[in-house]
Design an enzyme around this catalytic site. Structure first.
Site, PDB file in Angstrom:
ATOM      1  N   GLY A 109       0.754  -1.297   0.227  1.00  0.00           N
ATOM      2  CA  GLY A 109      -0.066  -0.236  -0.315  1.00  0.00           C
ATOM      3  C   GLY A 109       0.423   1.758  -0.323  1.00  0.00           C
ATOM      4  O   GLY A 109       2.188   1.257  -0.387  1.00  0.00           O
ATOM      5  N   ASP A 138       0.252  -9.295   1.536  1.00  0.00           N
ATOM      6  CA  ASP A 138      -0.614  -8.515   0.988  1.00  0.00           C
ATOM      7  C   ASP A 138      -1.208  -9.059   0.476  1.00  0.00           C
ATOM      8  O   ASP A 138      -0.900 -10.114  -0.203  1.00  0.00           O
ATOM      9  CB  ASP A 138      -0.201  -7.267   0.254  1.00  0.00           C
ATOM     10  N   GLY A 167      -3.046  -1.810  -2.245  1.00  0.00           N
ATOM     11  CA  GLY A 167      -1.990  -1.592  -2.938  1.00  0.00           C
ATOM     12  C   GLY A 167      -2.318  -2.561  -3.870  1.00  0.00           C
ATOM     13  O   GLY A 167      -2.793  -3.119  -4.592  1.00  0.00           O
ATOM     14  N   ASP A 169      -4.421 -12.734   2.875  1.00  0.00           N
ATOM     15  CA  ASP A 169      -5.346 -12.140   3.269  1.00  0.00           C
ATOM     16  C   ASP A 169      -4.611 -12.418   5.364  1.00  0.00           C
ATOM     17  O   ASP A 169      -4.553 -13.313   5.798  1.00  0.00           O
ATOM     18  CB  ASP A 169      -6.746 -12.505   3.335  1.00  0.00           C
ATOM     19  N   ALA A 196      -0.875  -0.102  12.999  1.00  0.00           N
ATOM     20  CA  ALA A 196      -1.169   1.215  12.622  1.00  0.00           C
ATOM     21  C   ALA A 196      -2.384   1.717  12.422  1.00  0.00           C
ATOM     22  O   ALA A 196      -3.217   0.930  11.995  1.00  0.00           O
ATOM     23  CB  ALA A 196       0.169   1.291  10.741  1.00  0.00           C
ATOM     24  N   TYR A 224     -13.803   0.907  10.172  1.00  0.00           N
ATOM     25  CA  TYR A 224     -12.886   0.988  10.324  1.00  0.00           C
ATOM     26  C   TYR A 224     -12.382   1.728  11.441  1.00  0.00           C
ATOM     27  O   TYR A 224     -11.506   1.067  12.072  1.00  0.00           O
ATOM     28  CB  TYR A 224     -12.550   2.488   9.275  1.00  0.00           C
ATOM     29  N   TYR A 254      -3.593  -8.132  25.051  1.00  0.00           N
ATOM     30  CA  TYR A 254      -1.677  -9.161  24.743  1.00  0.00           C
ATOM     31  C   TYR A 254      -0.408  -8.706  24.733  1.00  0.00           C
ATOM     32  O   TYR A 254      -0.196  -9.417  25.677  1.00  0.00           O
ATOM     33  CB  TYR A 254      -1.023  -8.986  23.636  1.00  0.00           C
ATOM     34  N   GLN A 272      -2.226  -9.721  29.308  1.00  0.00           N
ATOM     35  CA  GLN A 272      -2.372 -10.989  29.492  1.00  0.00           C
ATOM     36  C   GLN A 272      -1.104 -12.167  29.432  1.00  0.00           C
ATOM     37  O   GLN A 272      -0.910 -12.937  29.612  1.00  0.00           O
ATOM     38  CB  GLN A 272      -3.681 -11.423  28.590  1.00  0.00           C
TER      39      GLN A 272
HETATM   40  N1  LIG Z   1      -2.125   7.028   4.937  1.00  0.00           N
HETATM   41  C1  LIG Z   1      -3.259   7.619   6.036  1.00  0.00           C
HETATM   42  O1  LIG Z   1      -3.110   8.845   6.527  1.00  0.00           O
HETATM   43  C2  LIG Z   1      -3.788   6.748   7.138  1.00  0.00           C
HETATM   44  C3  LIG Z   1      -4.198   7.375   8.775  1.00  0.00           C
HETATM   45  C4  LIG Z   1      -4.646   6.952  10.045  1.00  0.00           C
HETATM   46  C5  LIG Z   1      -4.018   4.841   9.567  1.00  0.00           C
HETATM   47  N2  LIG Z   1      -3.437   4.384   8.673  1.00  0.00           N
HETATM   48  C6  LIG Z   1      -3.755   3.298   8.430  1.00  0.00           C
HETATM   49  O2  LIG Z   1      -2.192   2.593   7.710  1.00  0.00           O
HETATM   50  C7  LIG Z   1      -2.078   1.497   7.107  1.00  0.00           C
HETATM   51  C8  LIG Z   1      -1.872   1.625   5.234  1.00  0.00           C
HETATM   52  O3  LIG Z   1      -2.810   2.744   5.493  1.00  0.00           O
HETATM   53  P1  LIG Z   1      -1.699   2.875   2.957  1.00  0.00           P
HETATM   54  O4  LIG Z   1      -2.896   4.854   3.974  1.00  0.00           O
HETATM   55  O5  LIG Z   1      -1.224   2.627   3.405  1.00  0.00           O
HETATM   56  O6  LIG Z   1      -3.184   1.911   2.989  1.00  0.00           O
HETATM   57  P2  LIG Z   1      -4.160   1.494   1.930  1.00  0.00           P
HETATM   58  O7  LIG Z   1      -4.551   1.107   1.126  1.00  0.00           O
HETATM   59  O8  LIG Z   1      -2.967   2.208   0.840  1.00  0.00           O
HETATM   60  O9  LIG Z   1      -2.907   0.294   2.174  1.00  0.00           O
HETATM   61  C9  LIG Z   1      -3.399  -0.672   3.131  1.00  0.00           C
HETATM   62  C10 LIG Z   1      -2.577  -2.321   2.606  1.00  0.00           C
HETATM   63  O10 LIG Z   1      -3.000  -3.340   3.079  1.00  0.00           O
HETATM   64  C11 LIG Z   1      -3.748  -4.076   2.222  1.00  0.00           C
HETATM   65  N3  LIG Z   1      -4.528  -5.136   2.589  1.00  0.00           N
HETATM   66  C12 LIG Z   1      -6.176  -4.422   3.092  1.00  0.00           C
HETATM   67  N4  LIG Z   1      -6.563  -5.865   3.623  1.00  0.00           N
HETATM   68  C13 LIG Z   1      -5.787  -6.759   3.599  1.00  0.00           C
HETATM   69  C14 LIG Z   1      -5.734  -8.207   3.902  1.00  0.00           C
HETATM   70  N5  LIG Z   1      -7.253  -8.268   4.440  1.00  0.00           N
HETATM   71  N6  LIG Z   1      -4.838  -8.755   4.356  1.00  0.00           N
HETATM   72  C15 LIG Z   1      -3.700  -8.161   3.740  1.00  0.00           C
HETATM   73  N7  LIG Z   1      -3.608  -7.387   3.125  1.00  0.00           N
HETATM   74  C16 LIG Z   1      -4.389  -6.336   2.401  1.00  0.00           C
HETATM   75  C17 LIG Z   1      -4.019  -3.423   0.937  1.00  0.00           C
HETATM   76  O11 LIG Z   1      -3.534  -4.037  -0.275  1.00  0.00           O
HETATM   77  C18 LIG Z   1      -2.417  -2.424   0.692  1.00  0.00           C
HETATM   78  O12 LIG Z   1      -1.267  -3.136   0.020  1.00  0.00           O
HETATM   79  C19 LIG Z   1      -4.294   1.010   7.683  1.00  0.00           C
HETATM   80  O13 LIG Z   1      -4.064   0.302   8.634  1.00  0.00           O
HETATM   81  C20 LIG Z   1      -4.676   2.133   8.270  1.00  0.00           C
HETATM   82  O14 LIG Z   1      -5.695   2.337   8.266  1.00  0.00           O
HETATM   83  C21 LIG Z   1      -3.311   5.038   7.708  1.00  0.00           C
END
Ligand SMILES: NC(=O)c1ccc[n+]([C@@H]2O[C@H](COP(=O)([O-])OP(=O)(O)OC[C@H]3O[C@@H](n4cnc5c(N)ncnc54)[C@H](O)[C@@H]3O)[C@@H](O)[C@H]2O)c1
Length: 323
Positions: A6, A27, A32, A52, A113, A144, A158, A161
């Site tokens: 991502g 991933d 992504g 997944d 994250a 979310y 975790y 515990q």
């Molecule tokens: N970018 C931001 O501003 C921001 C803000 C707050 C939190 N976050 C957190 O940071 C993390 C990354 O965000 P991002 O902006 O890069 O988002 P993004 O959507 O670009 O990246 C998320 C990645 O996770 C993968 N993914 C989703 N569901 C999955 C699953 N079930 N199994 C395996 N892979 C899976 C996607 O393919 C992608 O590559 C996320 O957890 C998001 O909640 C991001």
């Protein structure tokens, strides 16, 4: 590392490899792309696995030797996480549970994250970590917000515990190269609309505020949090405290792109927070961290990236993009 293909994860992978670490990335490519990691795929210390995070750990993952886990897998853009809310919630909660159990089996530290969305539509401003938030548990953003809140609960359970070494980062809006055109996030949407000369679509009156952190700053903060002693768990806000109304962001993007686009105001999104600004006192004190890239400079770098994307295709630009 989960979610490494991502936007944010690809920059974290890059930074870890630059530091001489070995990285195994899991991933499912739902939001992504492989293109985000194409430039790393030949790297000796890098392996990319498709799977997944919410499913049971596969033999391939089981075989990986890990001492630290960054759990980033989850769609982050409202349009994408609301497209399949049940899957989003499962990714947040089951994904966290699976990775925590995996970390426990390895004695590995694990970083979550998390997000400023755990504060919901905040009634305390700016938001310190001890603020417990104001979230609608049944609204369209809840998959979310509540998913991430429940994941935090699991992390701290975790810790209590099983004594696991956990780190929870609450990330506020982050932007930079490798955001995807059409992902519905405000920065990518405004930049693409401005570059294409289309109307800039603002939901609501545009007076709602956000605080935007450039991706290289955020990655530095995440790596610093992971390096802290066991006793440092967070939750810790990571973001840029410089706050800007969304309508002003639109004006800035139009000016920096030299576009003739004009704003149009659409219906406000349901449960959209009115204001958002991190209190980063804890990150300053514990990590000695604060963002350093000003918004205009970060936007110019991001605009240059989208210029290349629109000119030559996302894949070509994704590989070249560096924070
Ligand atoms: N970018 C931001 O501003 C921001 C803000 C707050 C939190 N976050 C957190 O940071 C993390 C990354 O965000 P991002 O902006 O890069 O988002 P993004 O959507 O670009 O990246 C998320 C990645 O996770 C993968 N993914 C989703 N569901 C999955 C699953 N079930 N199994 C395996 N892979 C899976 C996607 O393919 C992608 O590559 C996320 O957890 C998001 O909640 C991001």
């Amino acid at each position: 590392m989960t979610g490494g293909a991502g936007f944010l994860g690809s920059h974290v992978c890059e930074a870890l490899l630059r530091n001489g670490e070995e990285v195994v990335c899991l991933d499912d490519f739902s939001t992504g792309t492989r293109a985000n990691l194409a430039h790393l795929e030949g790297h000796r210390g890098f392996r990319l696995l498709q799977g997944d995070v919410a499913a049971p750990v596969t033999a391939e993952v089981e075989a990986a030797q890990v001492d630290a886990i960054y759990n980033l897998a989850c769609p982050a853009s409202p349009a994408q996480y609301q497209a399949d809310p049940i899957r989003t919630l499962k990714t947040c909660v089951f994904g966290a549970a699976t990775m925590l159990e995996f970390a426990r089996s390895r004695g590995a530290a694990i970083l979550q994250a998390s997000t400023s969305e755990v504060y919901g539509d905040p009634q305390v401003h700016p938001q310190p970590e001890h603020y417990v938030g104001h979230v609608n548990p049944i609204g369209p953003r809840a998959c979310y917000d509540e998913g991430k809140r429940c994941a935090e609960t699991l992390f701290f359970d975790y810790r209590r515990q099983h004594g696991l070494s956990v780190k929870v980062a609450r990330i506020f809006n982050c932007y930079g190269p490798r955001l995807r055109p059409g992902d519905g996030r405000v920065v990518s949407t405004f930049i693409v609309q401005a570059l294409l000369g289309q109307p800039i679509t603002i939901h609501g009156d545009g007076r709602q505020t956000r605080s935007f952190c450039y991706v290289s700053d955020l990655v530095t903060g995440l790596l610093a949090l992971m390096r802290t002693p066991d006793a440092v768990t967070g939750p810790m806000n990571l973001g840029n405290p410089a706050e800007i109304p969304v309508a002003e962001l639109a004006e800035m993007v139009v000016r920096l792109t030299g576009s003739r686009s004009r704003p149009v105001f659409l219906k406000a999104a349901v449960d959209d927070p009115r204001q958002r600004r991190p209190d980063i006192t804890q990150a300053r004190q514990v990590l000695g961290w604060a963002p350093s890239v000003p918004l205009e400079e970060g936007l110019l770098r991001t605009i240059a990236y989208f210029d290349r994307v629109l000119a030559g295709g996302e894949g070509a630009a994704a590989g070249r993009a560096m924070a």
